[in-house]
Design an enzyme around this catalytic site. Structure first.
Site, PDB file in Angstrom:
ATOM      1  N   GLY A 284      68.503   3.312  22.335  1.00 34.83           N
ATOM      2  CA  GLY A 284      69.824   3.875  22.850  1.00 34.83           C
ATOM      3  C   GLY A 284      69.808   5.385  22.895  1.00 34.83           C
ATOM      4  O   GLY A 284      70.703   5.670  23.712  1.00 34.83           O
ATOM      5  N   GLN A 337      61.136  49.656  24.777  1.00 35.79           N
ATOM      6  CA  GLN A 337      61.556  48.686  25.482  1.00 35.79           C
ATOM      7  C   GLN A 337      60.785  47.494  26.020  1.00 35.79           C
ATOM      8  O   GLN A 337      61.093  46.452  26.238  1.00 35.79           O
ATOM      9  CB  GLN A 337      61.782  49.333  27.047  1.00 35.79           C
ATOM     10  CG  GLN A 337      62.903  48.780  27.841  1.00 35.79           C
ATOM     11  CD  GLN A 337      64.485  48.815  27.689  1.00 35.79           C
ATOM     12  OE1 GLN A 337      64.727  48.881  26.482  1.00 35.79           O
ATOM     13  NE2 GLN A 337      65.263  48.476  28.797  1.00 35.79           N
ATOM     14  N   HIS A 393      67.485  28.587  20.215  1.00 36.40           N
ATOM     15  CA  HIS A 393      67.815  29.845  19.120  1.00 36.40           C
ATOM     16  C   HIS A 393      66.915  31.135  19.759  1.00 36.40           C
ATOM     17  O   HIS A 393      67.718  32.219  19.954  1.00 36.40           O
ATOM     18  CB  HIS A 393      67.210  29.604  17.912  1.00 36.40           C
ATOM     19  CG  HIS A 393      67.580  30.736  16.895  1.00 36.40           C
ATOM     20  ND1 HIS A 393      68.964  30.984  16.475  1.00 36.40           N
ATOM     21  CD2 HIS A 393      66.705  31.543  16.210  1.00 36.40           C
ATOM     22  CE1 HIS A 393      68.666  31.792  15.557  1.00 36.40           C
ATOM     23  NE2 HIS A 393      67.566  32.427  15.567  1.00 36.40           N
ATOM     24  N   GLU A 431      74.088  18.389  22.370  1.00 32.27           N
ATOM     25  CA  GLU A 431      72.941  17.438  22.266  1.00 32.27           C
ATOM     26  C   GLU A 431      72.397  17.640  21.083  1.00 32.27           C
ATOM     27  O   GLU A 431      71.294  17.451  20.598  1.00 32.27           O
ATOM     28  CB  GLU A 431      72.020  17.788  23.307  1.00 32.27           C
ATOM     29  CG  GLU A 431      72.437  17.631  24.557  1.00 32.27           C
ATOM     30  CD  GLU A 431      72.798  16.148  24.796  1.00 32.27           C
ATOM     31  OE1 GLU A 431      72.274  15.252  24.278  1.00 32.27           O
ATOM     32  OE2 GLU A 431      73.963  15.943  25.713  1.00 32.27           O
ATOM     33  N   SER A 526      59.845  22.817   9.905  1.00 33.97           N
ATOM     34  CA  SER A 526      60.049  22.507  11.371  1.00 33.97           C
ATOM     35  C   SER A 526      60.111  23.412  12.225  1.00 33.97           C
ATOM     36  O   SER A 526      59.500  23.117  13.254  1.00 33.97           O
ATOM     37  CB  SER A 526      61.775  21.652  11.457  1.00 33.97           C
ATOM     38  OG  SER A 526      61.628  20.616  10.631  1.00 33.97           O
ATOM     39  N   TYR A 572      54.630  33.968   5.914  1.00 29.25           N
ATOM     40  CA  TYR A 572      53.959  32.556   5.592  1.00 29.25           C
ATOM     41  C   TYR A 572      52.732  32.650   5.419  1.00 29.25           C
ATOM     42  O   TYR A 572      51.794  32.015   5.025  1.00 29.25           O
ATOM     43  CB  TYR A 572      54.307  31.534   6.609  1.00 29.25           C
ATOM     44  CG  TYR A 572      55.754  31.324   6.888  1.00 29.25           C
ATOM     45  CD1 TYR A 572      56.183  30.297   5.999  1.00 29.25           C
ATOM     46  CD2 TYR A 572      56.584  31.894   7.558  1.00 29.25           C
ATOM     47  CE1 TYR A 572      57.499  29.907   6.033  1.00 29.25           C
ATOM     48  CE2 TYR A 572      57.849  31.571   7.685  1.00 29.25           C
ATOM     49  CZ  TYR A 572      58.628  30.575   6.926  1.00 29.25           C
ATOM     50  OH  TYR A 572      59.481  30.112   6.858  1.00 29.25           O
TER      51      TYR A 572
END
Length: 660
Positions: A284, A337, A393, A431, A526, A572
């Site tokens: 669904g 720029q 984002h 969403e 993620s 990282y």
């Protein structure tokens, strides 16, 4: 080369003459193939010939009521002129392109009709139900929306409160919103426009809750448009943007619908109340996955629109001097720029290419589900959750940088960038709220790491197979070396976050508490996983390009992208990459800023976003900004009279009194 016309700004003409590639061929790469890009141009040209679609004044000078009335007027005009266009009513992409051309980004009554209502009928209605409703929906005999989000519940579907209780005696579902927080809240076009909705409600049979299911619900009388008995519906008020749309609320008080209004492609309720469950517990969710699968492309186009404006304006705007003290410098020639705009330009291309991949994956998923194979559901749900969060984002960040790159005029609604920003940034919460989406992907990553730890790496999906690989030092002389670097960082962060989560549970924390205490590290995993996928999607698209000039400039843009992205997550890379390597990456970034500079205007021209759709004085195709900025300002309603009534009524008496 971009199109050059007599009367164009000379600086923009100079930029376009510098192009090393054909913008039509680049557009074919952007939109998938030449036929699609050509069709978009044909649709734009045919729409431009319908003079009734011209606006009496810029949308930004209209009240909210005027915007909604204007969008309704234009939709009616379109309905009378479809035969003058090559529009295919069964083609979702045709509809989306025409609506963007004609209605812009302010929203309109059919916004969810074509993107959610019809696709949900296609994906979840049975053959009989499609024969009953789908044709009417496509012909616009009815207008529908998709009502899932509630005032008190958005991302957490399992906590939705709207109920659909089955009555075997009457073979009906009885709909109710038992609390104030159960009111459906936010669905586009729900407030005043739609007369039907697909409503997501908990299915109750004999006191057993079978969870959220989609129901086809008529909201208003088809002749009078008055809400039906047992239904309360209205507009939720003005928003940050998208104010041409009537986002609404919806409540039910014992409203009855037939049993056959439950969408029954994958699940059924028999007349006696017997429940037949779907083949996959989350089948669904396919409507949500569908929307998320195209969000990368849609957000990429939002970002592209802002960059068309900012890059063109930066080529027209001159300020300061470099070596030649007799002529001011184009703002676009300043490295700052370029650094502000070009990485976002690369992201826009990357997001669009990624979007095409996920749309293809969704289409394949639908075919697999019809064949009884639901194995790809979890993979695509996880992937689109991460993409939805990262892309929205970064799009918001890029659009805001584009606005600031336009200086003070970027703050004016004449730039239209603020409207683009307001529309795009909504994607961070609709969403699925972004942090929740990252954590949904994180669950998939944790399960994958746990499979590896238990020696079951053969069960890993192809998108996470790198989690089981051995790390190695990257060779940054090739693009594959950048992928190796990203894989290492994503792998290490996924393992680090998983180990923290598992260790907390070993110390006695509950799964929920351990998850919450690991959440920041999990979201970082993620993001890295998602950014790796975007880079790989960009690389796959470039590798398939046949036109050499187009491939060369997109290869440069890809190099700019991977260097910028790697620097953006350099923390990282500690204990993995040396400072010498990081300096090399930084130098490569500056090198590719210079390489992209001559092609920048033609790269944004290649999106082929018309002036009608762009609605920006600063981003005009012809570059004639300043005279049109003055013309735009003079059209402000405040300039209808030299003296405002409020001055006569309040300020003049105040000043006269002060003289006494």
């Amino acid at each position: 080369m971009s199109s050059i016309c007599k009367g164009d700004n000379s600086d923009l003409t100079e930029e376009r003459k510098n192009a090393t590639f054909d913008t039509d061929k680049m557009a074919a790469v952007i939109y998938g193939r030449e036929e699609i890009a050509s069709r978009r141009r044909q649709l734009t040209e045919s729409i431009s010939r319908i003079h009734e679609l011209a606006e009496s004044k810029p949308l930004v000078f209209m009240t909210r009521e005027e915007k909604i009335a204007e969008s309704c007027r234009k939709l009616e005009v379109l309905s009378r002129h479809w035969n003058q266009t090559p529009f295919n009513r069964d083609n979702e992409e045709d509809a989306l392109h025409i609506y963007r051309e004609v209605l812009g980004m302010e929203g309109h009554p059919l916004a969810l009709h074509d993107t959610m209502f019809i696709p949900t009928l296609v994906a979840q209605a049975s053959q009989e139900q499609q024969e009953k409703w789908l044709g009417r929906a496509r012909r616009k005999e009815i207008i529908g929306c998709y009502a899932q989000t509630e005032m008190g519940h958005g991302t957490n579907l399992r906590k939705l409160e709207t109920t659909a209780t089955y009555s075997p005696d009457t073979q009906e579902f009885i709909l109710n919103t038992p609390t104030i927080t159960a009111l459906k809240w936010w669905p586009g076009a729900l407030g005043k426009s739609s007369n039907n909705a697909i409503v997501v409600a908990n299915l109750l049979i004999k006191d057993q809750n079978y969870g959220p299911h989609p129901f086809m619900v008529q909201l208003r009388d088809e002749k009078t448009h008055i809400p039906l008995k047992g239904i309360v519906v209205g507009d939720i008020g003005p928003k940050m943007a998208f104010n041409g749309a009537d986002n609404g609320y919806l409540g039910f008080n014992n409203h009855r619908i037939p049993r056959t209004n439950l969408l029954m492609r994958h699940t059924k309720v028999e007349a006696n109340g017997t429940y037949i469950k779907p083949s996959h517990a989350k089948i669904g969710y396919s409507s949500m996955v569908k929307v998320r699968s195209r969000m990368a492309m849609d957000q990429g186009l939002f970002l592209a629109s802002a960059l068309v404006i900012a890059v063109r304006y930066s080529a027209v705007r001159r300020q300061g001097f470099l070596e030649d003290k007799t002529q001011k410098v184009k703002v676009l020639d300043y490295q700052t720029q370029q650094h502000r705009l070009f990485p976002s330009l690369a992201r826009a291309y990357a997001f669009i290419f990624t979007g095409f991949e996920t749309i293809h994956l969704y289409s394949q998923l639908l075919k697999d589900v019809d064949m009884g194979n639901t194995s790809g559901m979890a993979d695509l749900h996880a992937l689109t959750s991460g993409l939805k969060s990262v892309v929205t984002h970064q799009t918001g960040e890029g659009i805001e940088q584009a606005r600031m790159a336009c200086g003070e005029h970027g703050y004016s609604m004449a730039s239209y960038i603020s409207e683009i920003y307001g529309v795009a940034i909504g994607g961070c919460t609709y969403e699925g709220e972004n942090m929740v989406m990252l954590l949904q992907l994180a669950r998939y990553l944790v399960k994958s790491v746990e499979l590896i730890k238990s020696g079951e790496e053969k069960k890993l999906g192809p998108m996470v197979s790198y989690l089981a690989a051995k790390g190695g030092h990257p060779d940054l002389s090739s693009l594959n070396g950048y992928v190796t670097a990203f894989e290492h960082m994503a792998r290490r962060q996924a393992w680090k976050a998983t180990e923290k989560f598992l260790k907390l549970m070993e110390t006695g924390e509950s799964r929920e508490v351990a998850w919450n205490k690991s959440a920041v590290e999990l979201t970082r995993a993620s993001r890295l996983h998602t950014r790796l996928f975007i880079i790989e999607a960009f690389m796959r698209r470039v590798s398939r390009i046949e036109d050499i000039p187009v491939k060369e400039v997109l290869t440069d843009l890809l190099h700019l992208h991977v260097n910028y992205e790697l620097l953006d997550v350099a923390t990282y890379a500690l204990e993995f990459m040396s400072s010498t390597q990081l300096d090399y990456i930084r130098d490569q970034l500056y090198l590719y800023l210079e390489k992209i500079r001559p092609s920048a205007v033609s790269l944004v021209d290649s999106f082929q976003i018309s002036d009608m759709q762009l609605r920006s004085v600063l981003g005009r195709r012809d570059g004639n900004v300043y005279e049109n900025l003055f013309k735009w300002a003079k059209s402000s309603p405040l300039n209808k009279s030299d003296v405002l009534p409020s001055v006569d009524k309040y300020l003049k008496p105040m000043m006269e009194k002060a003289k006494l």
